[in-house]
Write a protein that holds these residues in place. Structure first.
Motif, short mmCIF file in Angstrom:
data_model
loop_
_atom_site.label_atom_id
_atom_site.label_comp_id
_atom_site.label_asym_id
_atom_site.label_seq_id
_atom_site.Cartn_x
_atom_site.Cartn_y
_atom_site.Cartn_z
N VAL A 145 11.75 0.80 115.23
CA VAL A 145 11.22 2.03 115.81
C VAL A 145 12.38 2.91 116.24
O VAL A 145 13.33 2.42 116.88
CB VAL A 145 10.30 1.73 117.02
N ASP A 146 12.31 4.22 115.93
CA ASP A 146 13.39 5.13 116.32
C ASP A 146 13.19 5.61 117.76
O ASP A 146 13.14 6.81 118.04
CB ASP A 146 13.52 6.30 115.35
N GLY A 147 13.10 4.65 118.68
CA GLY A 147 12.89 4.97 120.09
C GLY A 147 13.44 3.90 120.99
O GLY A 147 14.28 3.08 120.58
N THR A 148 12.98 3.88 122.22
CA THR A 148 13.48 2.95 123.23
C THR A 148 12.72 1.63 123.19
O THR A 148 11.68 1.53 122.54
CB THR A 148 13.31 3.57 124.63
N PRO A 149 13.21 0.61 123.90
CA PRO A 149 12.46 -0.65 123.98
C PRO A 149 11.05 -0.46 124.54
O PRO A 149 10.11 -1.11 124.07
CB PRO A 149 13.33 -1.49 124.90
N THR A 150 10.90 0.42 125.51
CA THR A 150 9.57 0.70 126.05
C THR A 150 8.67 1.31 125.00
O THR A 150 7.49 0.94 124.86
CB THR A 150 9.67 1.64 127.26
N ASP A 151 9.20 2.25 124.21
CA ASP A 151 8.45 2.82 123.09
C ASP A 151 7.97 1.71 122.16
O ASP A 151 6.82 1.73 121.68
CB ASP A 151 9.32 3.78 122.28
N CYS A 152 8.85 0.77 121.87
CA CYS A 152 8.54 -0.31 120.93
C CYS A 152 7.34 -1.13 121.40
O CYS A 152 6.43 -1.44 120.61
CB CYS A 152 9.75 -1.23 120.76
N VAL A 153 7.34 -1.49 122.67
CA VAL A 153 6.24 -2.30 123.20
C VAL A 153 4.93 -1.50 123.17
O VAL A 153 3.87 -2.02 122.78
CB VAL A 153 6.56 -2.79 124.62
N MET A 154 5.00 -0.23 123.56
CA MET A 154 3.79 0.60 123.58
C MET A 154 3.21 0.77 122.18
O MET A 154 1.99 0.64 121.96
CB MET A 154 4.09 1.96 124.20
N SER A 166 12.75 4.03 129.87
CA SER A 166 12.49 5.41 129.43
C SER A 166 11.53 5.45 128.26
O SER A 166 11.47 4.54 127.43
CB SER A 166 13.80 6.10 129.04
N LEU A 167 10.75 6.54 128.20
CA LEU A 167 9.83 6.81 127.11
C LEU A 167 10.32 8.02 126.32
O LEU A 167 10.92 8.93 126.89
CB LEU A 167 8.43 7.13 127.64
N THR A 168 10.03 8.06 125.04
CA THR A 168 10.34 9.23 124.22
C THR A 168 9.10 10.13 124.18
O THR A 168 8.10 9.75 123.57
CB THR A 168 10.74 8.81 122.81
N VAL A 169 9.19 11.28 124.82
CA VAL A 169 8.02 12.17 124.90
C VAL A 169 8.31 13.56 124.34
O VAL A 169 7.43 14.42 124.34
CB VAL A 169 7.53 12.29 126.36
N THR A 170 9.52 13.80 123.85
CA THR A 170 9.89 15.14 123.38
C THR A 170 9.89 15.26 121.86
O THR A 170 10.19 16.33 121.33
CB THR A 170 11.28 15.51 123.91
N ARG A 171 9.56 14.17 121.15
CA ARG A 171 9.53 14.20 119.69
C ARG A 171 8.62 13.07 119.20
O ARG A 171 8.31 12.13 119.93
CB ARG A 171 10.93 14.04 119.10
#
Length: 215
Positions: free
Chosen positions: A63-72, A44-49
């Protein structure tokens, strides 16, 4: 060699810290991991904030997000060049069968693969998700992960393919031996537990125990 390290258990997880310390003996390791446990986040990606990356120390970010967010965020913003490899783990618990579709650990490796970076996910297997894993087990998995990294560095991986490693716990396990397998089937009992809160409203807890693991 530049390794991007992430996970889904959070930036303070023992498995991540053990792997970071061990791999840092051989390569530059930049750790970009969730600021809390994001198990089950899948791809999952965080796209709402907006997202924030907090620098803990040199080459170490939360990072205050998901593992996918972290890599990106790592690839697009934090690193000055593409990492030579993405490594995710060491996860506290197995990632086998269709569980890989829910796993944030595996998702970080998937994201790395989508970037064209050789990527590896590492997990410890045992009887359920254990809270008190012997440090020797994490170190054993870290040592095996390094062997896998060196092999992938030398031989590469097929395009679009990641390596998902599950290291069994136990003093008698010989990590010099390994087998390449295919994903099997995991069947759970009591997947959802229903209870009532003090005000009488029902709530649900997703979990369950593995009954069958196989093809």
């Amino acid at each position: 060699m530049l390794i991007l390290l992430s996970n889904d258990d959070g930036y303070t997880a023992n498995g991540l810290l053990t792997l970071r310390k061990h791999l840092s003996k051989y390569a530059r390791v930049v750790t970009v991991a969730p600021d809390r446990d994001r198990s089950g986040a899948s791809h999952s990606l965080t796209v709402t904030r907006p997202l924030r990356a907090k620098k803990i120390e040199k080459d170490y970010y939360a990072v205050d997000g998901t593992p996918t967010d972290c890599v990106m965020i790592a690839v697009y913003k934090l690193l000055k060049r593409m990492p030579d490899m993405v490594v995710s783990g060491i996860n506290c618990g197995a990632n086998m069968g269709e569980d890989v579709t829910y796993s944030g650990t595996v998702a970080a490796a998937i994201e790395g693969t989508l970037f064209g970076i050789p990527s590896i996910a590492v997990s410890l297997t045992g009887m359920g998700r254990l809270n008190h894993i012997d440090q020797k087990e994490y170190l054993k998995a870290a040592k095996f992960a390094y062997k896998a990294i060196k092999k992938v560095e030398k031989e590469g991986l097929p395009e679009g393919v990641l390596l998902n490693i599950n290291v069994p716990m136990g003093a008698k396990v010989d990590v010099r031996k390994y087998a390449i397998t295919q994903l099997g089937k995991r069947v759970y009992d009591d997947v959802i537990t229903e209870k009532s809160d003090p005000r009488g409203a029902n709530y649900y807890w997703i979990g369950g125990t593995v009954r069958i693991t196989g093809k």
